[in-house]
Design a protein around this motif. Structure first.
Motif, mmCIF file in Angstrom:
data_model
loop_
_atom_site.group_PDB
_atom_site.id
_atom_site.type_symbol
_atom_site.label_atom_id
_atom_site.label_comp_id
_atom_site.label_asym_id
_atom_site.label_seq_id
_atom_site.Cartn_x
_atom_site.Cartn_y
_atom_site.Cartn_z
ATOM 1 N N UNK A 279 -2.350 0.981 -8.484
ATOM 2 C CA UNK A 279 -1.775 -0.012 -7.571
ATOM 3 C C UNK A 279 -2.874 -0.820 -6.901
ATOM 4 N N UNK A 280 -3.901 -0.155 -6.450
ATOM 5 C CA UNK A 280 -5.000 -0.831 -5.775
ATOM 6 C C UNK A 280 -5.662 -1.865 -6.697
ATOM 7 N N UNK A 281 -5.903 -1.467 -7.940
ATOM 8 C CA UNK A 281 -6.521 -2.376 -8.911
ATOM 9 C C UNK A 281 -5.604 -3.547 -9.228
ATOM 10 N N UNK B 148 5.248 -11.818 -7.010
ATOM 11 C CA UNK B 148 4.189 -11.411 -7.935
ATOM 12 C C UNK B 148 3.842 -9.932 -7.770
ATOM 13 N N UNK B 149 3.828 -9.477 -6.527
ATOM 14 C CA UNK B 149 3.520 -8.068 -6.251
ATOM 15 C C UNK B 149 4.552 -7.161 -6.898
ATOM 16 N N UNK B 150 5.826 -7.499 -6.713
ATOM 17 C CA UNK B 150 6.892 -6.658 -7.256
ATOM 18 C C UNK B 150 6.815 -6.593 -8.776
ATOM 19 N N UNK B 151 6.576 -7.750 -9.407
ATOM 20 C CA UNK B 151 6.455 -7.780 -10.864
ATOM 21 C C UNK B 151 5.253 -6.970 -11.337
ATOM 22 N N UNK B 152 4.116 -7.130 -10.635
ATOM 23 C CA UNK B 152 2.894 -6.425 -11.032
ATOM 24 C C UNK B 152 3.061 -4.917 -10.903
ATOM 25 N N UNK B 153 3.714 -4.469 -9.840
ATOM 26 C CA UNK B 153 3.907 -3.031 -9.645
ATOM 27 C C UNK B 153 4.895 -2.460 -10.661
ATOM 28 N N UNK B 154 5.868 -3.268 -11.071
ATOM 29 C CA UNK B 154 6.797 -2.829 -12.118
ATOM 30 C C UNK B 154 6.035 -2.502 -13.399
ATOM 31 N N UNK B 155 4.995 -3.286 -13.679
ATOM 32 C CA UNK B 155 4.231 -3.093 -14.912
ATOM 33 C C UNK B 155 3.536 -1.741 -14.952
ATOM 34 N N UNK C 25 13.297 -6.494 -12.467
ATOM 35 C CA UNK C 25 14.296 -6.211 -13.475
ATOM 36 C C UNK C 25 13.629 -5.902 -14.799
ATOM 37 N N UNK C 26 13.704 -4.671 -15.222
ATOM 38 C CA UNK C 26 13.114 -4.300 -16.513
ATOM 39 C C UNK C 26 14.254 -4.048 -17.491
#
Length: 232
Positions: A68-70, A120-127, A201-202
């Motif tokens: 998450x930090x990265x 963007x944060x939510x999408x990145x964390x989903x990944x 949404x995945x």
């Protein structure tokens, strides 16, 4: 000594009565004015929860934390400044054969400054399989300055109303005798939005995540004044 005390109290009471009577004897006009504005929040607080994966090769909270930090840093977020740890907890889950495993979880608050970055944060964390993200609260950084501006506008509006009312009477508005101020910030707790979860949404793994459309409710700030003007 008792007589002097009673006499002194009597003088104070007489003066108070005289001042009240004089105020009532002065011709006056009382007006009430309200102004408000809607502001786009510029401080968005996201709550992020990380849970240890209960798998054969258990994925630890620390691994998720580093990922998450990265990931947040790739978005240009200063995690040392904007990411805060709220608490650390351990959930105890009992398994068969009388074994007991300890599953840890951490809870964070992340500060971002606009809805686009929140998306963007939510999408990145989903990944990286972190999907427990919800909106904690919204705020406007210059609320106090805006309240002062609205107070001035409300006072000016009250005076304009007084002038409009007295003009047909050929009277002039004098100095303010009394001002009552009531200013409020609405839709905040400081802007808290309770019960709303925002998640990515995945669908299928091969499909690319679609951008999340997030619109935050604007923060309403209002100022109401009641002014008593002397009539001349």
């Amino acid at each position: 000594m008792k007589k002097i005390t009673l006499l002194f109290i009597g003088i104070i009471s007489a003066n108070s009565f005289s001042q009240t009577k004089n105020f009532l004897d002065v011709p006056y006009l009382e007006t009430t004015a309200k102004v408000d504005t809607l502001l786009i929040p510029d401080r968005i607080y996201l709550n992020i929860s990380i849970f240890e994966k209960d798998t054969k090769g258990k994925i630890s909270v620390e691994e998720f934390e580093n990922k998450m930090n990265d990931k947040l840093k790739t978005l240009g977020i200063d995690t040392a400044k904007n990411l805060m740890l709220n608490d650390l907890a351990s959930n105890y889950k009992k398994h068969l054969l009388k074994q007991q495993d300890i599953l840890k979880n951490k809870n964070y608050t992340l500060l971002v400054y606009n809805a686009q970055m929140a998306s963007k944060v939510i999408m990145a964390l989903e990944e990286i399989e972190i999907s427990n993200v919800f909106l904690e609260k919204t705020d406007y950084s210059k609320t106090e300055e805006m309240i002062l501006i609205l107070k001035s506008e409300a006072i000016q509006k009250a005076k304009n109303q007084a002038i409009a009312l007295t003009k047909p009477l050929n009277q002039k508005v004098g100095n303010a005798l009394y001002i009552s101020d009531n200013s409020n910030t609405i839709n905040t707790l400081t802007g808290r939005v309770s019960g709303i979860q925002i998640r990515g949404n995945r669908t299928l793994e091969k499909e690319k995540l679609e951008p999340i459309n997030i619109e935050f409710e604007k923060i309403k700030i209002e100022s109401e004044v009641k002014v008593t003007f002397k009539l001349e």
